[in-house]
Design an enzyme around this catalytic site. Sequence first.
Site, short mmCIF file in Angstrom:
data_model
loop_
_atom_site.label_atom_id
_atom_site.label_comp_id
_atom_site.label_asym_id
_atom_site.label_seq_id
_atom_site.Cartn_x
_atom_site.Cartn_y
_atom_site.Cartn_z
N TYR A 155 54.44 46.55 38.83
CA TYR A 155 53.08 46.52 38.27
C TYR A 155 52.67 45.08 38.04
CZ TYR A 155 53.62 51.47 37.88
OH TYR A 155 53.80 52.80 38.21
N SER A 156 51.47 44.74 38.51
CA SER A 156 50.93 43.41 38.24
C SER A 156 50.66 43.30 36.75
CB SER A 156 49.59 43.23 38.97
OG SER A 156 49.79 43.29 40.34
N CYS A 193 43.47 41.36 45.34
CA CYS A 193 44.50 42.30 44.87
C CYS A 193 43.95 43.72 44.85
CB CYS A 193 44.98 41.90 43.48
SG CYS A 193 46.41 42.83 42.94
N TYR A 218 48.13 46.47 49.31
CA TYR A 218 48.88 47.41 50.15
C TYR A 218 48.22 48.75 50.18
CZ TYR A 218 50.91 49.58 46.05
OH TYR A 218 51.08 50.25 44.87
N GLU A 256 47.60 40.02 47.57
CA GLU A 256 48.59 41.03 47.22
C GLU A 256 47.89 42.38 47.34
OE1 GLU A 256 52.11 39.70 44.48
OE2 GLU A 256 50.85 41.10 43.38
C1 LIG Z 1 53.30 44.17 43.70
C2 LIG Z 1 52.73 45.50 43.24
C3 LIG Z 1 51.93 45.53 42.13
C4 LIG Z 1 51.39 46.74 41.70
N1 LIG Z 1 50.59 46.73 40.60
C5 LIG Z 1 50.04 47.88 40.18
C6 LIG Z 1 49.19 47.88 39.04
O1 LIG Z 1 48.91 46.84 38.44
N2 LIG Z 1 48.68 49.06 38.62
C7 LIG Z 1 48.97 50.23 39.28
O2 LIG Z 1 48.50 51.28 38.84
N3 LIG Z 1 49.77 50.25 40.37
C8 LIG Z 1 50.33 49.11 40.82
N4 LIG Z 1 51.16 49.13 41.89
C9 LIG Z 1 51.56 50.43 42.44
C10 LIG Z 1 52.79 50.98 41.67
O3 LIG Z 1 53.92 50.19 41.97
C11 LIG Z 1 53.15 52.41 42.03
O4 LIG Z 1 53.28 52.50 43.41
C12 LIG Z 1 52.11 53.42 41.56
O5 LIG Z 1 51.99 53.40 40.15
C13 LIG Z 1 52.53 54.83 41.97
O6 LIG Z 1 53.80 55.07 41.49
P1 LIG Z 1 54.23 56.53 40.97
O7 LIG Z 1 55.68 56.46 40.66
O8 LIG Z 1 53.32 57.00 39.92
O9 LIG Z 1 53.95 57.39 42.25
P2 LIG Z 1 55.09 57.97 43.24
O10 LIG Z 1 55.83 59.06 42.57
O11 LIG Z 1 55.89 56.82 43.75
O12 LIG Z 1 54.15 58.56 44.36
C14 LIG Z 1 53.48 57.72 45.23
C15 LIG Z 1 53.09 58.49 46.46
O13 LIG Z 1 54.24 58.99 47.11
C16 LIG Z 1 53.91 60.24 47.70
N5 LIG Z 1 55.15 61.02 47.83
C17 LIG Z 1 55.65 61.95 46.97
N6 LIG Z 1 56.80 62.46 47.46
C18 LIG Z 1 57.03 61.85 48.62
C19 LIG Z 1 58.06 61.95 49.59
N7 LIG Z 1 59.10 62.78 49.45
N8 LIG Z 1 57.97 61.18 50.69
C20 LIG Z 1 56.95 60.32 50.85
N9 LIG Z 1 55.95 60.17 49.95
C21 LIG Z 1 55.98 60.94 48.85
C22 LIG Z 1 52.92 60.87 46.78
O14 LIG Z 1 52.07 61.74 47.51
C23 LIG Z 1 52.18 59.68 46.20
O15 LIG Z 1 50.96 59.44 46.87
C24 LIG Z 1 51.67 47.93 42.38
C25 LIG Z 1 52.51 47.89 43.50
C26 LIG Z 1 53.02 46.70 43.93
C27 LIG Z 1 53.89 46.67 45.16
N1 LIG Z 2 49.75 43.54 43.19
C1 LIG Z 2 49.45 44.56 43.95
O1 LIG Z 2 49.84 44.66 45.10
C2 LIG Z 2 48.62 45.63 43.36
C3 LIG Z 2 48.20 45.54 42.04
C4 LIG Z 2 47.40 46.53 41.52
C5 LIG Z 2 47.06 47.61 42.31
N2 LIG Z 2 47.51 47.67 43.57
C6 LIG Z 2 47.15 48.81 44.43
O2 LIG Z 2 45.76 48.73 44.64
C7 LIG Z 2 45.25 50.03 44.82
C8 LIG Z 2 44.08 50.22 43.87
O3 LIG Z 2 43.80 51.56 43.84
P1 LIG Z 2 43.06 52.26 42.66
O4 LIG Z 2 43.34 53.70 42.81
O5 LIG Z 2 43.35 51.58 41.38
O6 LIG Z 2 41.57 51.94 43.04
P2 LIG Z 2 40.27 52.84 42.88
O7 LIG Z 2 39.98 53.04 41.45
O8 LIG Z 2 40.35 54.03 43.77
O9 LIG Z 2 39.21 51.81 43.46
C9 LIG Z 2 39.31 51.34 44.77
C10 LIG Z 2 37.93 51.01 45.25
O10 LIG Z 2 38.02 50.37 46.52
C11 LIG Z 2 37.20 51.09 47.45
N3 LIG Z 2 37.71 50.98 48.81
C12 LIG Z 2 38.29 51.92 49.59
N4 LIG Z 2 38.55 51.43 50.81
C13 LIG Z 2 38.11 50.16 50.81
C14 LIG Z 2 38.07 49.14 51.78
N5 LIG Z 2 38.53 49.34 53.02
N6 LIG Z 2 37.55 47.95 51.46
C15 LIG Z 2 37.07 47.73 50.21
N7 LIG Z 2 37.06 48.66 49.24
C16 LIG Z 2 37.58 49.86 49.54
C17 LIG Z 2 37.21 52.50 46.94
O11 LIG Z 2 36.09 53.20 47.46
P3 LIG Z 2 36.10 54.76 47.85
O12 LIG Z 2 37.31 55.36 47.21
O13 LIG Z 2 34.82 55.28 47.32
O14 LIG Z 2 36.16 54.79 49.35
C18 LIG Z 2 37.08 52.25 45.45
O15 LIG Z 2 35.77 51.96 45.09
C19 LIG Z 2 46.39 51.00 44.58
O16 LIG Z 2 46.92 51.35 45.82
C20 LIG Z 2 47.37 50.16 43.78
O17 LIG Z 2 48.67 50.61 43.87
C21 LIG Z 2 48.26 46.71 44.13
#
Ligand SMILES: Cc1cc2nc3c(=O)[nH]c(=O)nc-3n(C[C@H](O)[C@H](O)[C@H](O)COP(=O)(O)OP(=O)(O)OC[C@H]3O[C@@H](n4cnc5c(N)ncnc54)[C@H](O)[C@@H]3O)c2cc1C
Ligand SMILES: NC(=O)c1ccc[n+]([C@@H]2O[C@H](COP(=O)([O-])OP(=O)(O)OC[C@H]3O[C@@H](n4cnc5c(N)ncnc54)[C@H](OP(=O)(O)O)[C@@H]3O)[C@@H](O)[C@H]2O)c1
Length: 415
Positions: free
Chosen positions: A171-172, A373, A415, A413
Amino acid sequence: MAQTVVGAALLGAAGTAFLASPGSPGPVSQTAPSLRGTAPGNPGSAGSAGVAGTAALASLAGVAMAAAAGRRSGATSCNAAAVKKKGAKVVHGKEIPWNLFSPKAPYQGKVVENDFHPQTLTEPTGDANWETTHVTFDHGGKVPYIEGQSIGVIAPGPDKKGEQPAKIRLYSIASSAVGDDQTSKTVSLCVKRVVELDGKFSNRAKGEDKPDKAGTAFPDNEVYRGVCSNHICDMTPGDEVLITGPTGAEMLLPEDPEANIIMLATGTGIAPMRSYLRLLFHDKAGAAADGGRKFKGIAWLFMGVPYSKSLLYDDEHQTYKKEYPDQFRYDYAVSREDKNAAGQKMYIQTKMAEYAEELWEMMQDEKTHVYMCGLKGMESGMAECFGPIAEKNGIVWTEFAKAMKKADRYHVEVY
Ligand SMILES: Cc1cc2nc3c(=O)[nH]c(=O)nc-3n(C[C@H](O)[C@H](O)[C@H](O)COP(=O)(O)OP(=O)(O)OC[C@H]3O[C@@H](n4cnc5c(N)ncnc54)[C@H](O)[C@@H]3O)c2cc1C
Ligand SMILES: NC(=O)c1ccc[n+]([C@@H]2O[C@H](COP(=O)([O-])OP(=O)(O)OC[C@H]3O[C@@H](n4cnc5c(N)ncnc54)[C@H](OP(=O)(O)O)[C@@H]3O)[C@@H](O)[C@H]2O)c1
């Protein structure tokens, strides 16, 4: 505002001035102003009470300050030097906290009452995954970090394949180095609750889903609840949390107080941006002796969310805008409510296109950094937005972006 350097080649050349190679910091004097400098909340002092990595941390204040002063106007970067000592990493001559706690030996922190935000930052929108929370953990000063880094959280599980505890999720960090309470003892996250209905995966059969902390439940559906995000979103003060890290060197701020910071965040991608903005416009650590701010540049935030009910930290952004109108600019794209003049869905790049000339001009300035991000789609969005204007200037956008990356001014950052 910006002196214009046209052309990717020139930009690359100018950009290299930003890169201070590890061990050979640039020729700036020890008194060069810095965004953190001798601030009370210097991240180096944050971990002075730490157990793991104490030695590394004890040196952080000194080394970080010397290195920061020694650096040119540049930033730390992803192409970091090797780990020098446990719990620290040297990135462009600057020592930063690094993996003080591993998945095998995590830090056990505690959830604390949030000083600024109720746990849930968003309002129900009708979507299953409407909720995003702001959660704060006490780390007792033992998990110091700097703005732009991430931590890992280990949920009890079961994980996707039944593992207990679950694998770490990153998590960031959404708080600045000093934490929301400015004690250097807390860390805050901005976490979106993953809830999927009747999709490919499920970990709740029909009838099994119970109301979460926000009261949301879907008993009539097959539900997949994200393992770690639900663990975090359901936390209450006093709960224990297992933390790893800190980690991440891609999203670090430049030390140059005159840098311009263009921020692009979709959804929870706002987390690192909040961390920067706290340092730039809120914390004592960012206050200058004259009562102003150490930061002298422009910070421009573009935020993309699906609904206005999902705008994250809007209150804080409005405050900065009011208090620092000459330095903070704030625009948002609400994708499912707004459209541009051509009737297109309002994505972050659609909003940026309204300022394409101005942003392009800013990006020519070697003091301007872009931070992105959130969702990966933003990268191609940037190309959509700036491709035409780059072409007009005889430049290929992808080359320009590459040169900015090389110059350590384009931080991504996604994905
Ligand atoms: C550098 C970085 C920073 C991030 N920062 C943030 C942040 O600031 N805030 C934030 O909210 N998130 C952030 N994320 C994302 C976060 O790390 C998690 O990925 C996110 O919270 C989802 O995790 P979870 O355990 O709740 O979901 P998970 O349980 O990991 O589920 C994720 C997905 O996996 C799918 N899944 C379930 N079972 C399977 C299976 N058997 N095989 C394949 N796929 C499956 C599900 O459908 C779901 O869509 C960041 C990620 C990275 C890499
Ligand atoms: N450090 C990191 O790597 C980091 C940190 C924090 C979060 N994340 C990731 O960032 C993502 C944020 O998701 P969220 O669920 O929090 O966001 P969200 O609330 O769903 O908001 C995302 C917004 O971006 C829009 N969007 C969709 N496709 C887009 C595109 N191609 N270009 C520009 N905007 C687009 C969405 O629009 P519509 O849905 O209406 O199409 C929506 O308005 C998650 O996958 C999270 O894990 C990564």
